[in-house]
Design a protein around this motif. Structure first.
Motif, PDB file in Angstrom:
ATOM      1  N   GLU A 119      -5.099   3.061  -8.729  1.00 37.10           N
ATOM      2  CA  GLU A 119      -6.443   3.052  -8.133  1.00 37.10           C
ATOM      3  C   GLU A 119      -6.442   2.533  -6.689  1.00 37.10           C
ATOM      4  O   GLU A 119      -7.151   3.079  -5.838  1.00 37.10           O
ATOM      5  N   PRO A 120      -5.642   1.484  -6.361  1.00 42.67           N
ATOM      6  CA  PRO A 120      -5.599   1.036  -4.953  1.00 42.67           C
ATOM      7  C   PRO A 120      -5.169   2.145  -3.999  1.00 42.67           C
ATOM      8  O   PRO A 120      -5.720   2.282  -2.903  1.00 42.67           O
ATOM      9  N   ALA A 121      -4.178   2.938  -4.402  1.00 39.00           N
ATOM     10  CA  ALA A 121      -3.716   4.046  -3.554  1.00 39.00           C
ATOM     11  C   ALA A 121      -4.780   5.135  -3.474  1.00 39.00           C
ATOM     12  O   ALA A 121      -5.038   5.700  -2.403  1.00 39.00           O
ATOM     13  N   PHE A 122      -5.441   5.431  -4.588  1.00 42.30           N
ATOM     14  CA  PHE A 122      -6.479   6.459  -4.607  1.00 42.30           C
ATOM     15  C   PHE A 122      -7.662   6.062  -3.731  1.00 42.30           C
ATOM     16  O   PHE A 122      -8.272   6.897  -3.067  1.00 42.30           O
TER      17      PHE A 122
ATOM     18  N   PHE B 122       3.479   5.968  -2.675  1.00 45.23           N
ATOM     19  CA  PHE B 122       4.631   6.798  -3.018  1.00 45.23           C
ATOM     20  C   PHE B 122       4.947   6.756  -4.512  1.00 45.23           C
ATOM     21  O   PHE B 122       5.467   7.745  -5.067  1.00 45.23           O
ATOM     22  N   GLU B 123       4.637   5.656  -5.171  1.00 46.70           N
ATOM     23  CA  GLU B 123       4.786   5.632  -6.634  1.00 46.70           C
ATOM     24  C   GLU B 123       3.869   6.676  -7.274  1.00 46.70           C
ATOM     25  O   GLU B 123       4.256   7.371  -8.226  1.00 46.70           O
ATOM     26  N   ALA B 124       2.655   6.770  -6.749  1.00 43.10           N
ATOM     27  CA  ALA B 124       1.706   7.773  -7.269  1.00 43.10           C
ATOM     28  C   ALA B 124       2.204   9.188  -6.981  1.00 43.10           C
ATOM     29  O   ALA B 124       2.102  10.085  -7.828  1.00 43.10           O
TER      30      ALA B 124
ATOM     31  N   GLU C 278       0.833  -1.200   0.000  1.00 45.16           N
ATOM     32  CA  GLU C 278       0.000   0.000   0.000  1.00 45.16           C
ATOM     33  C   GLU C 278       0.870   1.253   0.000  1.00 45.16           C
ATOM     34  O   GLU C 278       0.615   2.204  -0.759  1.00 45.16           O
ATOM     35  N   ASP C 279       1.927   1.252   0.850  1.00 46.57           N
ATOM     36  CA  ASP C 279       2.846   2.394   0.890  1.00 46.57           C
ATOM     37  C   ASP C 279       3.614   2.519  -0.419  1.00 46.57           C
ATOM     38  O   ASP C 279       3.859   3.638  -0.908  1.00 46.57           O
TER      39      ASP C 279
END
Length: 518
Positions: free
Chosen positions: A168-171, A135-137, A130-131
């Motif tokens: 999308e998972p991070a968003f 951070f990639e985003a 998740e992290d």
């Protein structure tokens, strides 16, 4: 100004009083940064550990960033880095991302890119997927922001277009990150004049605002500024002004001069479009005042950044010296440091000279017509049939006009020049559009800027005159309009151009002295 980088730290129910205060401070960073600064300074007085110092200095850096105080933000983010050896990789990445954002804001693009590259290299060391995704985003948005700040809207859009599904998972876990992504994408679309698409993403960003627990002023200001840009494109100038006034209220609460500079400029432009000269002058004056304040702040931040980079390199060298007892490695380290420092100094001077030479070359390519360079993009219009003989006569008159200084007359207009040429405004406007690929105002402005730069190069005394005098000499009605036009044509502010020209002149003098000495 870009939106905020850092997400608030999360602590469990067993959080210490200091950690609870830190959480409270992060809730205030984006709405009341002054209060967050007070909390950060208080936390640093309680003998914190190195790991805590990293978090507290990072809080201060983030708070000063929200205030638009780049210099203090730079100082505190480097302080955070000093104590980050024992910190988690997540904290180290946050430091690099904030450094990148700061360097970009003060036009140190190479250093900004390097920080993003270093942050990307650390992502694989994060244990949480998740992290990693988060951070990639952030890095993608940072890279896109770099292109947007330098007006490469197509490249920014291409990067963002590939990101929707991948991140999308991070968003889905972080509404602020999603909102930041939508605003950044809308900004690229506005730059590409895809207004309907920009409206779509701004509407999605607005919906996210309603569901926020802690109001994010930086995101909201960025959102409102982009909405005003859309309204400007749609010629809804009154609506754009109302939106900007709301944005200004929040920027004023943050005491963020960098944001106020942008907002005042846009308000002036919209009032000008409404032919409201009184309000245009009011906000143009506010813009100029903020411009001077921000320029001074940025210069302080640049000086601090270079000093702190040197200190950081020196600290790294000392660590290497302690780590390796072998004198060979110490010697290699010293040599490397000297080479890097020398290269950075050479690169800084080289880029300055290159930039000046490019501008001078741009203005010196005038074999046929000095105002043909970099024509503004214009919409296709119906051409007017002009007799060939009439067209040639007007072109000849334009050539004589360009070789005179009549264009420095403040009263010069399309109607005035048409009268002097014994023709009508439609013929004159059509010929300028056809042969110079510019409208009349741009044509005149380029002549005036070419003229004043010629004066600056030919007569060293001009480099010591006030900008207001140069503006009047070249035919502009105000300091602000001169500065705006000068920067739009050359790419830099007139004061910066003069500083570079002085450096170049001194360098040439020194070269002559050295050559005579040899």
């Amino acid at each position: 100004m870009a939106v905020c980088l850092l997400k608030s730290p999360a602590y469990g129910q067993s959080a210490t009083p200091n950690e609870s205060l830190l959480v409270k401070a992060y809730e205030l960073v984006r709405s009341n940064p002054d209060e967050a600064v007070k909390i950060g300074q208080y936390l640093l007085k309680n003998n914190p550990s190195d790991t805590q110092k990293t978090k507290f200095y990072l809080l201060l850096a983030e708070s000063y960033w929200a205030k638009g105080d780049y210099n203090n933000s730079v100082i505190n983010v480097f302080e955070a880095g000093k104590f980050a050896d024992g910190a988690k990789e997540e904290e180290k990445i946050k430091i690099l991302l904030l450094k990148s954002q700061l360097f970009r804001a003060i036009y140190l693009d190479n250093q900004s890119k390097r920080c993003l590259e270093d942050a990307a290299a650390k992502i694989s060391e994060l244990k949480s997927k998740e992290d990693q995704n988060f951070f990639e985003a952030k890095i993608l948005i940072g890279n896109s922001g770099m292109y947007l700040d330098r007006q490469n809207y197509q490249k920014a859009f291409e990067l963002l277009q590939k990101a929707d599904k991948k991140y999308e998972p991070a968003f889905s876990k972080n509404a602020l990150l999603r909102q930041e992504f939508y605003i950044t994408k809308a900004r690229a679309l506005v730059g590409l004049a895809k207004i309907d698409s920009a409206n779509y993403y701004l509407a999605k960003a607005q919906k996210l605002t309603k569901n926020q627990k802690n109001f994010d002023f930086l995101n909201e200001i960025a959102l409102l500024n982009e909405l005003s840009a859309v309204y400007f494109h749609e010629k809804q100038h009154t609506r754009a002004i109302d939106t900007l006034l709301v944005s200004m209220k929040m920027a004023t609460q943050l005491k963020n001069e960098a944001l106020l500079k942008v907002i005042n400029k846009q308000l002036g432009i919209n009032y000008l479009a409404l032919n409201d000269k009184k309000n245009y002058q009011l906000f143009d004056n506010k813009f100029l005042k903020a411009y001077d304040t921000v320029e001074e702040s940025e210069q302080d931040a640049v000086n601090s950044a270079y000093n702190l980079i040197s200190q950081e390199q020196e600290a790294d060298f000392q660590k290497a010296k302690t780590r390796y007892a072998d004198y060979f490695y110490v010697a290699v380290g010293v040599l490397f440091f000297v080479l890097v420092a020398g290269f950075l100094l050479w690169l800084k001077n080289y880029l300055k000279k290159k930039r000046l030479k490019e501008i001078i070359s741009y203005l010196e390519i005038r074999t046929n017509n000095p105002v043909r360079l970099q024509p503004e993009k214009r919409e296709t219009h119906k051409k007017i049939a002009i007799p060939a003989e009439t067209e040639q006569v007007i072109l000849a008159k334009l050539k004589r006009f360009e070789n005179s200084t009549r264009f420095t007359n403040k009263e010069m207009s399309l109607a005035v020049l048409a009268g002097q040429f014994d023709t009508n405004t439609k013929y004159l406007s059509e010929i300028i559009n056809k042969h110079y690929q510019d409208n009349f105002n741009t044509y005149i402005n380029k002549l005036r800027i070419t003229f004043i730069i010629g004066k600056l190069k030919e007569d060293p005394n001009y480099m010591h005159y006030k900008i207001s005098y140069l503006a009047e000499k070249s035919g502009f009605s105000s300091h602000s309009s001169f500065a705006t036009v000068f920067k739009s044509i050359t790419g830099i502010a007139p004061g910066t151009f003069i500083d570079l020209l002085k450096e170049e002149t001194e360098a040439l003098k020194q070269e002559k002295v050295n050559s005579h000495a040899v």
